[in-house]
Design a protein around this motif. Structure first.
Motif, PDB file in Angstrom:
ATOM      1  N   ARG A 219     -11.018  41.522   0.301  1.00 47.00           N
ATOM      2  CA  ARG A 219     -12.224  40.214  -0.188  1.00 47.00           C
ATOM      3  C   ARG A 219     -12.328  40.436   0.856  1.00 47.00           C
ATOM      4  N   MET A 220     -11.245  39.565   1.817  1.00 49.67           N
ATOM      5  CA  MET A 220     -11.372  38.391   3.443  1.00 49.67           C
ATOM      6  C   MET A 220     -11.958  39.574   4.446  1.00 49.67           C
ATOM      7  N   LEU A 221     -12.068  40.735   4.651  1.00 48.03           N
ATOM      8  CA  LEU A 221     -12.920  41.613   5.520  1.00 48.03           C
ATOM      9  C   LEU A 221     -14.678  40.834   4.667  1.00 48.03           C
ATOM     10  N   ALA A 222     -14.955  40.994   3.355  1.00 43.36           N
ATOM     11  CA  ALA A 222     -15.555  41.054   2.691  1.00 43.36           C
ATOM     12  C   ALA A 222     -16.313  39.522   3.152  1.00 43.36           C
ATOM     13  N   GLY A 223     -15.662  38.754   3.430  1.00 44.43           N
ATOM     14  CA  GLY A 223     -15.832  37.147   3.464  1.00 44.43           C
ATOM     15  C   GLY A 223     -16.010  36.172   2.394  1.00 44.43           C
ATOM     16  N   GLU A 224     -14.876  37.324   0.996  1.00 46.49           N
ATOM     17  CA  GLU A 224     -14.982  36.666   0.133  1.00 46.49           C
ATOM     18  C   GLU A 224     -13.830  35.744  -0.213  1.00 46.49           C
ATOM     19  N   PRO A 225     -13.604  35.033  -1.576  1.00 48.19           N
ATOM     20  CA  PRO A 225     -13.048  34.499  -1.686  1.00 48.19           C
ATOM     21  C   PRO A 225     -11.783  35.406  -2.834  1.00 48.19           C
ATOM     22  N   ALA A 226     -10.149  35.095  -1.754  1.00 44.17           N
ATOM     23  CA  ALA A 226      -9.520  35.830  -1.556  1.00 44.17           C
ATOM     24  C   ALA A 226      -7.820  34.827  -2.427  1.00 44.17           C
ATOM     25  N   THR A 227      -6.757  35.930  -3.177  1.00 41.92           N
ATOM     26  CA  THR A 227      -6.244  35.471  -3.159  1.00 41.92           C
ATOM     27  C   THR A 227      -4.635  36.257  -2.897  1.00 41.92           C
ATOM     28  N   GLU A 228      -3.152  35.096  -2.689  1.00 41.84           N
ATOM     29  CA  GLU A 228      -1.974  35.370  -1.968  1.00 41.84           C
ATOM     30  C   GLU A 228      -1.505  35.561  -3.196  1.00 41.84           C
ATOM     31  N   GLN A 229      -0.311  36.549  -2.833  1.00 39.22           N
ATOM     32  CA  GLN A 229       0.513  36.443  -4.081  1.00 39.22           C
ATOM     33  C   GLN A 229       2.169  37.057  -3.570  1.00 39.22           C
ATOM     34  N   CYS A 230       2.846  35.806  -3.833  1.00 42.39           N
ATOM     35  CA  CYS A 230       4.483  36.077  -3.354  1.00 42.39           C
ATOM     36  C   CYS A 230       5.397  37.170  -4.521  1.00 42.39           C
ATOM     37  N   PHE A 231       6.301  37.647  -4.257  1.00 45.82           N
ATOM     38  CA  PHE A 231       7.830  37.518  -4.365  1.00 45.82           C
ATOM     39  C   PHE A 231       8.443  36.493  -3.597  1.00 45.82           C
ATOM     40  N   VAL A 232       9.704  36.020  -4.390  1.00 44.88           N
ATOM     41  CA  VAL A 232      11.361  35.505  -3.961  1.00 44.88           C
ATOM     42  C   VAL A 232      11.889  36.218  -3.537  1.00 44.88           C
ATOM     43  N   ILE A 233      12.503  36.327  -2.920  1.00 41.73           N
ATOM     44  CA  ILE A 233      13.724  37.193  -2.949  1.00 41.73           C
ATOM     45  C   ILE A 233      15.335  36.647  -2.110  1.00 41.73           C
ATOM     46  N   ASP A 234      16.275  36.658  -3.166  1.00 42.30           N
ATOM     47  CA  ASP A 234      17.871  36.063  -2.689  1.00 42.30           C
ATOM     48  C   ASP A 234      18.104  37.613  -1.769  1.00 42.30           C
ATOM     49  N   GLY A 235      19.655  36.936  -1.631  1.00 41.81           N
ATOM     50  CA  GLY A 235      20.263  37.975  -0.993  1.00 41.81           C
ATOM     51  C   GLY A 235      20.007  38.990  -0.200  1.00 41.81           C
ATOM     52  N   VAL A 236      18.838  39.023   0.550  1.00 38.66           N
ATOM     53  CA  VAL A 236      18.622  40.157   1.430  1.00 38.66           C
ATOM     54  C   VAL A 236      17.820  39.791   2.910  1.00 38.66           C
ATOM     55  N   ASN A 237      18.341  40.518   3.734  1.00 33.22           N
ATOM     56  CA  ASN A 237      18.067  40.345   4.975  1.00 33.22           C
ATOM     57  C   ASN A 237      16.271  40.615   5.828  1.00 33.22           C
ATOM     58  N   PHE A 238      16.007  40.188   6.638  1.00 32.89           N
ATOM     59  CA  PHE A 238      14.329  40.266   7.151  1.00 32.89           C
ATOM     60  C   PHE A 238      13.318  41.325   6.655  1.00 32.89           C
ATOM     61  N   LEU A 239      12.816  40.960   5.982  1.00 36.83           N
ATOM     62  CA  LEU A 239      11.979  42.281   5.876  1.00 36.83           C
ATOM     63  C   LEU A 239      11.408  42.546   6.954  1.00 36.83           C
ATOM     64  N   ASN A 240      10.499  43.969   6.392  1.00 37.65           N
ATOM     65  CA  ASN A 240       9.156  44.168   7.550  1.00 37.65           C
ATOM     66  C   ASN A 240       8.141  45.260   6.358  1.00 37.65           C
ATOM     67  N   ASN A 241       6.949  44.880   6.300  1.00 37.35           N
ATOM     68  CA  ASN A 241       6.096  45.820   5.623  1.00 37.35           C
ATOM     69  C   ASN A 241       5.847  46.720   7.336  1.00 37.35           C
TER      70      ASN A 241
END
Length: 552
Positions: free
Chosen positions: A277-299
């Motif tokens: 949707r961002m590539l098309a210039g349309e309204p978009a959303t962001e989703q997030c999980f919160v995670i306790d007890g973990v080290n720095f994350l990489n996707n």
């Protein structure tokens, strides 16, 4: 341990280049820390250095401003067909790249400007406030530029701000910061020419205003074409938690952006924004999980234009241990599967962690924000960020197999620091397993804060900081060819730039370096890192391009 011994251990299981991709043979030997350590350089010729020039930093003069960077540099780099974009802390610049449009690499076209210049006219916090830790990516799958910028100070309270987020099994949806965003694409603002700069010292930090109780923000700008000097769609999303250390990753169904609540709490966020949707210039959303007890994350971040299988979830990784709990050792890398559902957020899932056993490791200098790497002529030591997988966690679909490469900084047998690297394979059922690993540590000095890349043939290249008395901190590069003996960096070490002086004002060094794959040939690996020039008041950055034998 010598590279020959490591290669022999791997050969006992993987006698052919792709033998370990067969399910029945996929269990690689878990070496001891000493067995994994490569103490001699590769015997092949080093990588070809095809470009090298100074980027943002001390001595930089651009048409729109100067860049006397603060520490740490927060170095980020993206490379398109004809341009190179760099962010360093709170500044952004665009350079030429030799090719169809330009006959020279490294000429400054734009900058240095505050990073939030890209949000001029957008309104909201993204336009009003500049911030460090901005990161740039070139999305090869779409031929677009992505700029992310976190906002580290809360805005004033507003009625639509999110409630506090806590760790749970369900995803949170970030409210948009600007109504009806993104609106029409906005041309990149070009400021007037800069006045001469008479200052020779590094900038000082201004006193921050008191915190208020409103939200933090994450800002995104996505270009409308492969021209970074063109127009952008802009987005702001509100978050209740401090969005530190973002690491954007390109995946077909989203831009994945993990962040951290802070250095004094063991809590991370796994977020994703709607790429299509961002590539098309349309309204978009962001989703997030919160995670306790973990080290720095990489996707996992896609290199090349071969996409993962349709519908494949993104893969996320972290090291083990917990610095705040004085747990500096582990023998695993931890893996999650992140599957987003844009139509029904309650269907978004984060599965894991699954432990993949690896050779035991100890954080270099017991983690981040420690006095670690010695320098000549000073008692000041440099931070190594030894507790985390470094940017980028690179993914490539090689056709006959899928590969992920990760790196982090570890203590070595001889008391220096080495680059621990892994290549993981992904099976059709999306399970992840260790294909090979090693710790690159010839000579007993310090190699740390690395960043990897995979070219289109499956060759692996890794750039990193190099130092330790009698060497000033500089930047080097090593690599291996796809069919070489597993577990070894077989190519000789290539020097990008030698340091010429120590950094004495602070222990903070870079926070990260970064690679980027050239989208034109899908072979050339670009890399950026810091060094000090003789008699300089602050760091400079050096941007270089490397190419491996046989990939053109």
């Amino acid at each position: 341990m010598t590279s020959m011994r490591a290669a022999a251990l791997w050969a006992a299981v993987c006698t052919l280049p792709l033998a370990c991709s067969d399910t029945e043979n996929r269990i690689a030997p878990i070496l001891s820390a000493d067995d994994a350590e490569q103490t001699t350089p590769g015997e092949r010729a080093g990588l070809e250095l095809v470009e090298s020039f100074d980027g943002l930093g001390f001595g930089f003069e651009g048409p729109h401003g100067y860049a006397r960077g603060r520490n740490p540099s927060d170095n980020s780099l993206a490379v398109g067909p004809n341009h190179i974009m760099q962010t360093v802390n709170t500044r952004l610049a665009i350079f030429t790249k030799k090719g169809e449009l330009f006959d020279t690499t490294g000429l400054v076209l734009y900058g240095a400007v505050p990073t939030n210049t890209v949000f001029k006219g957008f309104g909201g916090t993204c336009e009003a406030r500049n911030n460090g830790d901005a990161v740039v990516r070139y999305d090869q799958l779409a031929d677009r530029w992505l700029i992310t910028m976190p906002i580290f100070r809360r805005s004033p309270e507003r009625p639509d701000q999110p409630e506090e987020w806590t760790a749970r099994d369900r995803v949170f949806v970030s409210p948009p910061g600007i109504p009806e965003q993104p609106g029409q694409p906005a041309p990149l603002f070009v400021p007037p020419p800069a006045l001469p700069d008479s200052s020779t010292s590094a900038p000082t930090r201004r006193q921050r205003p008191p915190q208020v109780s409103g939200p933090y923000s994450m800002c995104y700008a996505v270009s409308t074409s492969s021209d970074p000097m063109g127009s952008y769609y802009r987005y702001e999303f509100l978050r209740p938690l401090f969005p530190d250390y973002p690491r954007p990753a390109v995946w077909p169904d989203g831009y994945y952006v993990p962040t951290s609540t802070g250095d004094d709490i063991v809590q991370k966020h796994a977020c994703v924004v709607d790429r299509n949707r961002m590539l098309a210039g349309e309204p978009a959303t962001e989703q997030c999980f919160v995670i306790d007890g973990v080290n720095f994350l990489n996707n996992a971040d896609v290199d090349g234009t071969n996409e993962p299988p349709v519908g494949a979830p993104n893969i996320m990784m972290a090291t083990g241990g917990t610095q705040l709990e004085e747990d500096f050792d582990d023998d695993g890398i931890y893996v999650w599967s992140f599957k987003v559902d844009w139509e029904h957020p309650d269907g978004t899932t984060l599965t894991g962690p699954e432990k993949i056993a690896v050779a035991p490791y100890r954080y270099l200098c017991d983690g981040q924000l420690t006095r670690c790497v010695p320098q000549p002529e000073t008692d000041q030591r440099l931070d190594a960020q030894g507790d985390k997988i470094m940017s980028r966690l690179v993914y490539r679909n090689l056709g006959d197999r899928e590969s992920i490469v990760a790196v982090h900084s570890v203590a070595t047998e001889f008391g220096g620091g080495g680059v621990r690297w892994y290549e993981f394979s992904v099976d059709r059922d999306r399970s992840v397993w260790l294909r090979q690993q090693g710790t690159y540590a010839p000579g007993g000095f310090f190699r740390w804060m690395a960043s990897p890349a995979i070219d289109r043939l499956g060759n692996i290249g890794i750039g990193y900081s190099f130092g330790g008395t009698p060497h000033y901190a500089g930047q080097r590069f090593a690599g291996r060819l796809v069919n070489d003996s597993l577990g070894v960096m077989t190519l000789g070490e290539t020097v990008l730039v030698e340091g010429e002086a120590p950094q004495e004002n602070t222990l903070r060094w870079e926070d990260y370096t970064q690679t980027a794959i050239d989208p034109v040939d899908d072979c050339t690996i670009w890399y950026v890192g810091d060094y000090y020039k003789a008699d300089a008041q602050s760091y400079s950055t050096r941007i270089g391009a490397f190419r491996m034998t046989g990939c053109r």
